[in-house]
Design an enzyme around this catalytic site. Structure first.
Site, PDB file in Angstrom:
ATOM      1  N   ARG A  69      -1.572  15.443  -1.760  1.00 32.14           N
ATOM      2  CA  ARG A  69      -0.339  15.628  -0.992  1.00 32.14           C
ATOM      3  C   ARG A  69       0.856  15.493  -1.928  1.00 32.14           C
ATOM      4  O   ARG A  69       0.725  15.057  -3.073  1.00 32.14           O
ATOM      5  CB  ARG A  69      -0.242  14.563   0.101  1.00 32.14           C
ATOM      6  N   GLN A  72       4.275  10.227  -4.504  1.00 33.97           N
ATOM      7  CA  GLN A  72       3.762   9.423  -5.607  1.00 33.97           C
ATOM      8  C   GLN A  72       2.679   8.473  -5.084  1.00 33.97           C
ATOM      9  O   GLN A  72       1.832   8.885  -4.298  1.00 33.97           O
ATOM     10  CB  GLN A  72       4.941   8.705  -6.278  1.00 33.97           C
ATOM     11  N   THR A  74       1.102   5.486  -2.867  1.00 27.97           N
ATOM     12  CA  THR A  74       1.333   4.749  -1.635  1.00 27.97           C
ATOM     13  C   THR A  74       0.103   3.924  -1.315  1.00 27.97           C
ATOM     14  O   THR A  74      -0.964   4.110  -1.905  1.00 27.97           O
ATOM     15  CB  THR A  74       1.693   5.688  -0.469  1.00 27.97           C
ATOM     16  N   TYR A  75       0.274   3.012  -0.375  1.00 26.21           N
ATOM     17  CA  TYR A  75      -0.804   2.128   0.055  1.00 26.21           C
ATOM     18  C   TYR A  75      -1.174   2.448   1.492  1.00 26.21           C
ATOM     19  O   TYR A  75      -0.313   2.747   2.323  1.00 26.21           O
ATOM     20  CB  TYR A  75      -0.351   0.667  -0.043  1.00 26.21           C
ATOM     21  N   ALA A 149       6.211   5.892   5.419  1.00 24.19           N
ATOM     22  CA  ALA A 149       6.069   6.844   4.319  1.00 24.19           C
ATOM     23  C   ALA A 149       5.697   8.215   4.867  1.00 24.19           C
ATOM     24  O   ALA A 149       5.106   8.341   5.948  1.00 24.19           O
ATOM     25  CB  ALA A 149       4.998   6.365   3.336  1.00 24.19           C
ATOM     26  N   GLY A 151       4.022  11.994   3.460  1.00 25.71           N
ATOM     27  CA  GLY A 151       3.406  12.785   2.398  1.00 25.71           C
ATOM     28  C   GLY A 151       2.619  13.918   3.022  1.00 25.71           C
ATOM     29  O   GLY A 151       1.699  13.672   3.813  1.00 25.71           O
ATOM     30  N   CYS A 180       6.005   4.800  -3.935  1.00 24.17           N
ATOM     31  CA  CYS A 180       6.794   6.035  -4.032  1.00 24.17           C
ATOM     32  C   CYS A 180       7.731   6.024  -5.240  1.00 24.17           C
ATOM     33  O   CYS A 180       8.756   6.716  -5.248  1.00 24.17           O
ATOM     34  CB  CYS A 180       7.577   6.283  -2.740  1.00 24.17           C
TER      35      CYS A 180
END
Length: 217
Positions: A69, A72, A74-75, A149, A151, A180
């Site tokens: 995607r 940057q 992400t969790y 977030a 994405g 990110c």
């Protein structure tokens, strides 16, 4: 019509990604309806197409998946609602920026159901909340924390991946990455903001506000 699916338990990332890509392909071919999947993942980090190696600060902490995607690092993990959004932009307008704005609007509307003011910031992907209860940031600017977030990826103008909103995840799990790529701000959740919101509460808010951003669900 958009088909809504609630996946219980913790969904395996690789298997869910494969199923999501298959569903997006079926939508593009006219063999399936548009869909939104609501789920949680076990603790893991995902790397988007713009991920920088130096932003993975604790690579051995959790599994790392290359997501494909945009964005940057992400969790994802328990206590975070992930909504995978598979919509056909061939019929909704082939405008990627407008689609991302609608995702932002959807998140902001859902948060407003709990009297949380979510905002977007130029140059910072996702949705943010101002934290007047925290010490100001560098230069005296108000501290802001990320609560959601975004994405996404498009294939044949059908979207997949989507959004994540923090309900009550273990916020220390974000310490293994620079979320990110942003170092000057933190991460929060609905419960961290002092709200007794459950995952079911958020799911109801997401269903109730979807049509405001995307039309009738």
């Amino acid at each position: 019509m958009v088909e809504w699916t609630h996946l219980t338990g913790l969904s395996d990332y690789a298997g869910t990604l494969a199923a999501m890509e298959a569903r997006a392909a079926a939508i593009a071919e006219g063999r399936a309806e548009e869909a939104v999947w609501l789920l949680e993942h076990p603790p893991l980090y995902t790397a988007g197409t713009s991920a920088r190696a130096e932003d993975l600060t604790d690579p051995g902490r959790f599994p790392v998946h290359v997501a494909g995607r945009g964005g940057q690092f992400t969790y994802h993990g328990p206590g975070q609602r992930v909504a995978y959004v598979m919509l056909d932009l061939n019929t909704r307008g082939r405008d990627v920026r407008a689609f991302v704005r609608r995702l932002e609007d959807w998140i902001i509307a859902a948060l407003a159901e709990f009297n949380v003011t979510g905002e977007v910031r130029p140059g910072r992907v996702g949705v943010w909340v101002t934290r007047p209860d925290k010490a100001p940031g560098p230069g005296g600017a108000p501290r802001e924390d990320k609560i959601a977030a975004i994405g996404v990826k498009l294939r044949k103008w059908v979207s997949f991946h989507g959004i994540s909103i923090n309900v009550e995840p273990d916020l220390s799990h974000f310490d293994g990455i620079v979320p990110c790529g942003i170092r000057d701000h933190g991460v929060t959740s609905l419960v961290d903001l002092g709200l007794p919101v459950t995952m079911d509460d958020l799911d109801l808010a997401l269903r109730a506000t979807f049509g405001r951003a995307f039309g009738a669900p």
